[in-house]
Design an enzyme around this catalytic site. Structure first.
Site, PDB file in Angstrom:
ATOM      1  N   LYS A 272      33.177   2.533 -39.959  1.00  0.00           N
ATOM      2  CA  LYS A 272      32.551   1.795 -38.855  1.00  0.00           C
ATOM      3  C   LYS A 272      33.544   0.787 -38.281  1.00  0.00           C
ATOM      4  CE  LYS A 272      27.737   1.798 -40.506  1.00  0.00           C
ATOM      5  NZ  LYS A 272      27.137   2.475 -39.333  1.00  0.00           N
ATOM      6  N   ARG A 346      20.689  10.221 -44.406  1.00  0.00           N
ATOM      7  CA  ARG A 346      19.912  11.468 -44.442  1.00  0.00           C
ATOM      8  C   ARG A 346      20.302  12.341 -45.631  1.00  0.00           C
ATOM      9  NH1 ARG A 346      21.888  12.859 -38.481  1.00  0.00           N
ATOM     10  NH2 ARG A 346      21.875  10.583 -38.471  1.00  0.00           N
TER      11      ARG A 346
HETATM   12  N1  BES Z   1      22.968   2.614 -41.502  1.00  0.00           N
HETATM   13  C1  BES Z   1      23.330   3.243 -40.278  1.00  0.00           C
HETATM   14  C2  BES Z   1      22.304   3.019 -39.169  1.00  0.00           C
HETATM   15  C3  BES Z   1      22.150   1.588 -38.700  1.00  0.00           C
HETATM   16  C4  BES Z   1      22.911   1.113 -37.657  1.00  0.00           C
HETATM   17  C5  BES Z   1      21.188   0.782 -39.273  1.00  0.00           C
HETATM   18  C6  BES Z   1      22.740  -0.188 -37.223  1.00  0.00           C
HETATM   19  C7  BES Z   1      21.015  -0.512 -38.828  1.00  0.00           C
HETATM   20  C8  BES Z   1      21.799  -1.007 -37.806  1.00  0.00           C
HETATM   21  C9  BES Z   1      23.477   4.746 -40.496  1.00  0.00           C
HETATM   22  O1  BES Z   1      23.902   5.135 -41.744  1.00  0.00           O
HETATM   23  C10 BES Z   1      24.474   5.216 -39.510  1.00  0.00           C
HETATM   24  O2  BES Z   1      25.597   4.826 -39.616  1.00  0.00           O
HETATM   25  N2  BES Z   1      24.042   6.045 -38.584  1.00  0.00           N
HETATM   26  C11 BES Z   1      24.909   6.564 -37.578  1.00  0.00           C
HETATM   27  C12 BES Z   1      24.614   8.031 -37.423  1.00  0.00           C
HETATM   28  C13 BES Z   1      25.614   8.761 -36.588  1.00  0.00           C
HETATM   29  C14 BES Z   1      26.952   8.830 -37.294  1.00  0.00           C
HETATM   30  C15 BES Z   1      25.079  10.144 -36.314  1.00  0.00           C
HETATM   31  C16 BES Z   1      24.646   5.803 -36.297  1.00  0.00           C
HETATM   32  O3  BES Z   1      23.492   5.459 -36.036  1.00  0.00           O
HETATM   33  O4  BES Z   1      25.597   5.538 -35.575  1.00  0.00           O
HETATM   34 MN    MN Z   2      26.008   5.145 -41.882  1.00  0.00          MN
END
Ligand code: BES
Ligand code: MN
Ligand code: ZN
Length: 496
Positions: A272, A346
């Protein structure tokens, strides 16, 4: 766990009002009517309340609004909180009023002259919830509001204190569950490792919850290749915690609650960006809610069969980490091509959902996860997204959420969304592209839910933690979902 402020109920004795220390709360109706308690405060303050109702601003007050009179002459209290509330106030107004009192209270003792309230329980719970403060990491002199004196109690003065107390008790037990969830969500990831999370879950044994912790070797034997892949880059061992509360009808299939417990989500090799990455300490929010609900049910001795299962992992980049392009095999047997290691929640849930169904044959299943950033784009921090394969269950949940003032909104699912998960080389990919990101994540989970298991998925990415205060919580972890799920159990899964 952060302890809720002590609440006591006592017989009305207006002679005590003048000498009460801290704060005193009294009620006044929107048309300016005062009950005996408010009249006493009015008399002690030489008509201050009456003058307030005559001032032009009073007409603009809404139910649940609070006006504070500081350092009132004629009383020992440091402040009087005057609550504007109609005689038959509904739950929402009672919560709003209680929250305002809980926020104003701070560490001061609070005496509520609750005579005119027919059911103070809702207001009392709200006051307790809003008085929450996560200050375990503040040393005395460091923060501007750091103060390690114990908070004064909340005293409810009313006609039938025993009855009022009995009615308030379940709500106070639920507030403890909310506090447990908030503490877990607020806790930083260097403190709340997978091991520490499991240890805190084991604390529920004191309330009679049966707890099992499945360690990595057991998860390997079960074939949880998807969950284990996510955790393999971390020094914290992956775990699945199983909590059982079976005090309903003997042999009746349980309700299963499943939570995503990523104690920190760096994104893994699909790292990230730095901005806001610190917020990913809350990526165990789903597991936090499940743990809080189990606490609430046990603390109020719910007559229900409920099992809670959480997948505890940390998503880290390292030489051992799983990579984009890897193909992993889930416990179900389906293979997943990992396109993005940041779509890890997931993968964790896939295995825990499957295990929960195999082991418990649940009557219904609810999973909670801070699953997608797209959920925040869609619904912001107001409502969680709900996805379901069963309309009756979804309606029941949405009603429970509405009744407890916890917002949720159903989003669609369907085959066209599922198609987006097709992989060239495996049974599916773990991402479906930018469009409808929250829905494709739900479709991914749906592949691990059998047709005969009524199921709801709650994406709580936007509501688990907020950057501004909400009605019932200061900035930070909200505990969203604990009260709604407790209500779902009370309304639909309890006997007698
Ligand atoms: N934990 C994150 C989602 C999230 C983002 C929760 C901001 C709370 C605040 C999740 O694991 C994630 O990173 N999701 C990605 C999915 C994508 C790579 C398809 C996302 O939402 O960007
Ligand atoms: Mn994630
Ligand atoms: Zn995540």
């Amino acid at each position: 766990m952060t302890q809720p402020v002590a609440v006591q109920f006592t017989e009305t004795d207006l002679a005590r009002v003048a000498e009460a220390e801290g704060r005193v709360a009294a009620f006044i109706t929107p048309d300016g009517k005062m009950d005996a308690g408010a009249r006493r405060v009015n008399k002690l303050t030489k008509g201050a309340l009456a003058r307030m109702t005559e001032a032009p601003g009073f007409a603009r007050k809404k139910p649940g609004d609070v006006v504070t009179l500081a350092w009132p002459a004629g009383m020992a209290a440091e402040a009087v909180d005057i609550v504007c509330l109609p005689r038959n106030a509904g739950a929402e107004d009672l919560r709003k009023a209680g929250a305002a009192l809980g926020k104003a209270k701070g560490k001061a003792p609070l005496l509520v002259l609750a005579g005119p309230l027919r059911k103070p329980a809702e207001l009392v719970q709200a006051a307790v919830l809003r008085a929450y403060e996560f200050d375990v990491h503040k040393t005395r002199d460091a923060g501007d509001d750091a103060d390690d004196t114990a908070p004064g109690p909340l005293t409810v003065m009313c006609g039938k204190p025993d009855e009022a107390e009995a009615a308030a008790r379940p709500g106070l037990a639920v507030a403890e569950g909310v506090f447990l969830t908030r503490d877990l969500v607020n806790e930083p990831a260097n403190v709340l490792t997978t091991t520490e999370f499991a240890r805190r879950i084991q604390g529920l044994e004191a309330l009679g919850v049966e707890v099992e912790i499945l360690e990595e070797d057991a998860l390997e034997k079960l074939g949880m290749g998807a969950l284990l892949a996510v955790g393999q880059g971390s020094d914290s061992p992956s775990k699945v915690a199983v909590m059982q509360w079976r005090h309903g009808e003997k042999d009746a299939a349980p309700l299963a609650l499943i939570g995503k417990g990523v104690v920190f989500d760096t994104g893994g090799i699909s790292l990230k960006p730095a901005a806001s990455m610190e917020e990913m300490t809350m990526d165990m929010g789903g597991a936090g809610v499940v743990t809080g609900v189990m606490h609430a049910l046990a603390a109020r001795k719910a007559r229900a069969n409920v099992v809670g299962l959480v997948g505890l992992v940390e998503n880290m980049p390292s030489a051992r980490a799983y990579r984009p392009g890897d193909v992993v095999t889930s416990m179900k047997g389906d293979t997943v091509e990992v396109i993005n290691t940041d779509a890890e929640g997931r993968l964790v849930l896939a295995d825990v959902l499957w295990y929960a169904q195999q082991r418990f044959k649940p009557a219904a299943m609810v999973d909670l996860a801070t699953l997608t950033g797209a959920m925040i784009i869609a619904l912001g921090h107001e409502k969680a997204g709900a996805f379901a394969n069963d309309d009756g269950l979804c309606r029941a949940f949405l009603k429970a959420a509405d009744d407890t003032g916890e917002g949720a909104w159903q989003l669609p699912m369907g085959d066209a969304y599922d198609e987006l998960l097709k992989s060239q080389i495996a049974d599916m990919k773990n991402v479906g592209g930018r469009s409808a990101g929250s829905i494709t994540a739900a479709q991914f989970l749906a592949r691990f839910v059998t047709d005969d298991t009524p199921w709801i998925h709650l994406d709580i990415a936007g509501v688990a933690r907020t950057g501004t205060e909400t009605t019932l919580a200061p900035k930070g972890a909200t505990g969203w979902g604990v009260r709604a799920l407790d209500r779902l159990v009370a309304d639909g899964y309890e006997t007698g």
